[in-house]
Structures are given as C-alpha cells and as structure tokens.
Design an enzyme around this catalytic site. Structure first.
Site, PDB file in Angstrom:
ATOM      1  N   GLU A  97      -2.123 133.187  44.201  1.00  0.00           N
ATOM      2  CA  GLU A  97      -2.217 132.755  45.600  1.00  0.00           C
ATOM      3  C   GLU A  97      -1.043 133.314  46.393  1.00  0.00           C
ATOM      4  O   GLU A  97       0.039 133.538  45.839  1.00  0.00           O
ATOM      5  CB  GLU A  97      -2.142 131.213  45.647  1.00  0.00           C
ATOM      6  N   ASP A  98      -1.246 133.494  47.684  1.00  0.00           N
ATOM      7  CA  ASP A  98      -0.152 133.961  48.528  1.00  0.00           C
ATOM      8  C   ASP A  98       0.905 132.881  48.719  1.00  0.00           C
ATOM      9  O   ASP A  98       2.092 133.130  48.559  1.00  0.00           O
ATOM     10  CB  ASP A  98      -0.675 134.489  49.882  1.00  0.00           C
ATOM     11  N   ASP A 101       1.261 125.558  49.958  1.00  0.00           N
ATOM     12  CA  ASP A 101       1.736 124.842  51.148  1.00  0.00           C
ATOM     13  C   ASP A 101       1.480 123.348  50.923  1.00  0.00           C
ATOM     14  O   ASP A 101       2.238 122.688  50.224  1.00  0.00           O
ATOM     15  CB  ASP A 101       1.011 125.419  52.364  1.00  0.00           C
ATOM     16  N   PHE A 150       6.091 129.091  59.621  1.00  0.00           N
ATOM     17  CA  PHE A 150       4.831 129.809  59.446  1.00  0.00           C
ATOM     18  C   PHE A 150       5.149 131.293  59.319  1.00  0.00           C
ATOM     19  O   PHE A 150       5.788 131.875  60.187  1.00  0.00           O
ATOM     20  CB  PHE A 150       3.870 129.541  60.599  1.00  0.00           C
ATOM     21  N   ARG A 163      -1.578 140.900  58.286  1.00  0.00           N
ATOM     22  CA  ARG A 163      -1.591 140.946  56.820  1.00  0.00           C
ATOM     23  C   ARG A 163      -0.926 142.218  56.307  1.00  0.00           C
ATOM     24  O   ARG A 163      -0.432 142.254  55.191  1.00  0.00           O
ATOM     25  CB  ARG A 163      -3.029 140.904  56.283  1.00  0.00           C
TER      26      ARG A 163
HETATM   27  P1  IMP Z   1      -2.543 124.785  51.213  1.00  0.00           P
HETATM   28  O1  IMP Z   1      -3.956 124.505  50.855  1.00  0.00           O
HETATM   29  O2  IMP Z   1      -2.042 123.932  52.350  1.00  0.00           O
HETATM   30  O3  IMP Z   1      -1.571 124.787  50.050  1.00  0.00           O
HETATM   31  O4  IMP Z   1      -2.492 126.188  51.892  1.00  0.00           O
HETATM   32  C1  IMP Z   1      -2.730 127.342  51.290  1.00  0.00           C
HETATM   33  C2  IMP Z   1      -3.250 128.329  52.312  1.00  0.00           C
HETATM   34  O5  IMP Z   1      -2.817 128.046  53.651  1.00  0.00           O
HETATM   35  C3  IMP Z   1      -2.710 129.688  51.997  1.00  0.00           C
HETATM   36  O6  IMP Z   1      -3.517 130.373  51.069  1.00  0.00           O
HETATM   37  C4  IMP Z   1      -2.684 130.349  53.345  1.00  0.00           C
HETATM   38  O7  IMP Z   1      -3.937 130.936  53.626  1.00  0.00           O
HETATM   39  C5  IMP Z   1      -2.462 129.226  54.319  1.00  0.00           C
HETATM   40  N1  IMP Z   1      -1.051 129.135  54.731  1.00  0.00           N
HETATM   41  C6  IMP Z   1      -0.184 128.123  54.492  1.00  0.00           C
HETATM   42  N2  IMP Z   1       1.017 128.375  55.015  1.00  0.00           N
HETATM   43  C7  IMP Z   1       0.931 129.593  55.601  1.00  0.00           C
HETATM   44  C8  IMP Z   1       1.867 130.427  56.319  1.00  0.00           C
HETATM   45  O8  IMP Z   1       3.064 130.121  56.544  1.00  0.00           O
HETATM   46  N3  IMP Z   1       1.376 131.603  56.779  1.00  0.00           N
HETATM   47  C9  IMP Z   1       0.096 132.022  56.571  1.00  0.00           C
HETATM   48  N4  IMP Z   1      -0.805 131.282  55.906  1.00  0.00           N
HETATM   49  C10 IMP Z   1      -0.388 130.081  55.428  1.00  0.00           C
HETATM   50 MG    MG Z   2      -4.872 132.279  55.644  1.00  0.00          MG
END
Ligand code: IMP
Ligand code: MG
Length: 177
Positions: A97-98, A101, A150, A163
């Site tokens: 995963e990138d 969060d 962010f 991206r």
């Molecule tokens: P989670 O489900 O809240 O853990 O979020 C994961 C997804 O939210 C990531 O795969 C991203 O697509 C998006 N995301 C969360 N924080 C960021 C950020 O700072 N920049 C860009 N995308 C984010």
């Molecule tokens: Mg995204």
C-alpha cells in the site's frame, strides 16, 4: 511537471526506504517465494521499485478499492472494485500500500485476503500516519512515519493528480494550479 510544493521525502530518501523494506522482505522470506499484491493505483510506483529490491522469486497481482468520502479524508466505507486474479492459497503474500492512514483500507483488505488462506500475509506501507489511526492495525514493513499532513507524489494523488511527482510533497492548493 513543475511544482512549488514542499518536499517532505526526497526521491533519494524514498529509494533508501524502499531498499530497506526490500532487504527486510528478502530476509524474512529467505529461500521462499513471495506474491506482491499492490493496491491500485497509489502503490504501483512503490511496488515496481520494491519488487526490484527483493532478491527472491516474486510474482505480482493487483487489487483496487474505493473509499467513500471527500478527496482528503477516507470515510469509513471501503469497496472492492478489482480483485486479484491469482489464487493466494498457501502463498507468502505481501500486501503493498502507498499509505496507512486511518487503517480502514488495510483492515478491509486483510480480512478479504486472509479468507483466501495464504500461508502468510504481511502488510507493507511506504508511508504511515499513526496519528490518524481509527482501526487497531499496523504494517509489518513501513518506509516512513509521517505527521498528519496530506501528501502527494510517488503514486499518491489529490483527485488523481500529482501521482507522477518523483518526490513526496506536502499538498498545497496553490501549488497545484
Ligand atoms: P486509510 O484507509 O485511511 O488507511 O487510507 C488509505 C488510503 O487513503 C490510501 O491508500 C490513500 O489512497 C489515501 N490517503 C490517505 N492519506 C493520504 C495522503 O496524505 N495523500 C494521498 N492519499 C492519502
Ligand atoms: Mg488515493
């Protein structure tokens, strides 16, 4: 693409973090093979660099999810929009995963993939924002812990843009114009 956004993690530092995770995975699965499952679209640059730092027999697959909410917050609902196309049973799977969060995406995908009975399932996240966590989940491999900002670049988007920035930058509205 020129950008005036502040660089949070430079391309050279990203490469060091990716190499370190590659070494950790190579060591943890020494003598075995791994299947890397990238979460589209954000993880595709990370996966392609990480794969080249893994000194093991490796295969790839991809999965895609959508999370509902506005552009900068993930909202609690995660929906599968593309599944993997290869069986995971008895495989060493690393979900790539990138960014971790709130943890909602990882929690959803972990449950989904564990139901396929992999031998091992590990989670790799290039970035981790621990202060935002809503679910009790951590990654096994983390590139960088970052503050609650962010970020865009190296696969991460704001409304699908940025991206392709080579560095990870703090998103600012003005710089994107
Ligand atoms: P989670 O489900 O809240 O853990 O979020 C994961 C997804 O939210 C990531 O795969 C991203 O697509 C998006 N995301 C969360 N924080 C960021 C950020 O700072 N920049 C860009 N995308 C984010
Ligand atoms: Mg995204």
């Amino acid at each position: 693409m020129a950008t005036k956004m502040e660089v949070l993690i430079s391309r050279d530092t990203i490469a060091e973090g990716v190499a370190r995770i590659g070494q950790e995975i190579s060591r943890d699965f020494a003598g075995e093979s791994v299947m890397l499952v990238g979460v589209l679209k954000g993880a595709c640059l990370f996966l392609s660099d990480l794969a080249r730092q893994i000194e093991l027999d490796a295969t790839f697959d991809f999965i895609a999810v959508r999370s509902y909410g506005n552009r900068k917050e993930s909202a609690g609902e995660v929906q599968l929009i593309k599944d993997v196309t290869t069986p995971l049973e008895d495989k060493n799977v690393v979900l790539v995963e990138d960014i971790l969060d709130t943890g909602l995406t990882f929690t959803f995908l972990r449950k989904l993939l564990l139901a396929r009975k992999p031998r091992v399932l590990k989670l790799a996240a290039l970035l981790d924002k621990p202060s935002r966590r809503l679910m009790p989940i951590e990654a096994d491999y983390v590139g960088f812990k970052i503050p609650d900002k962010f970020v865009v670049g190296y696969g991460l988007d704001y409304a699908e843009r940025f991206r392709n920035l080579p560095d990870i930058c703090v998103f600012s509205e003005d710089a994107g114009k």
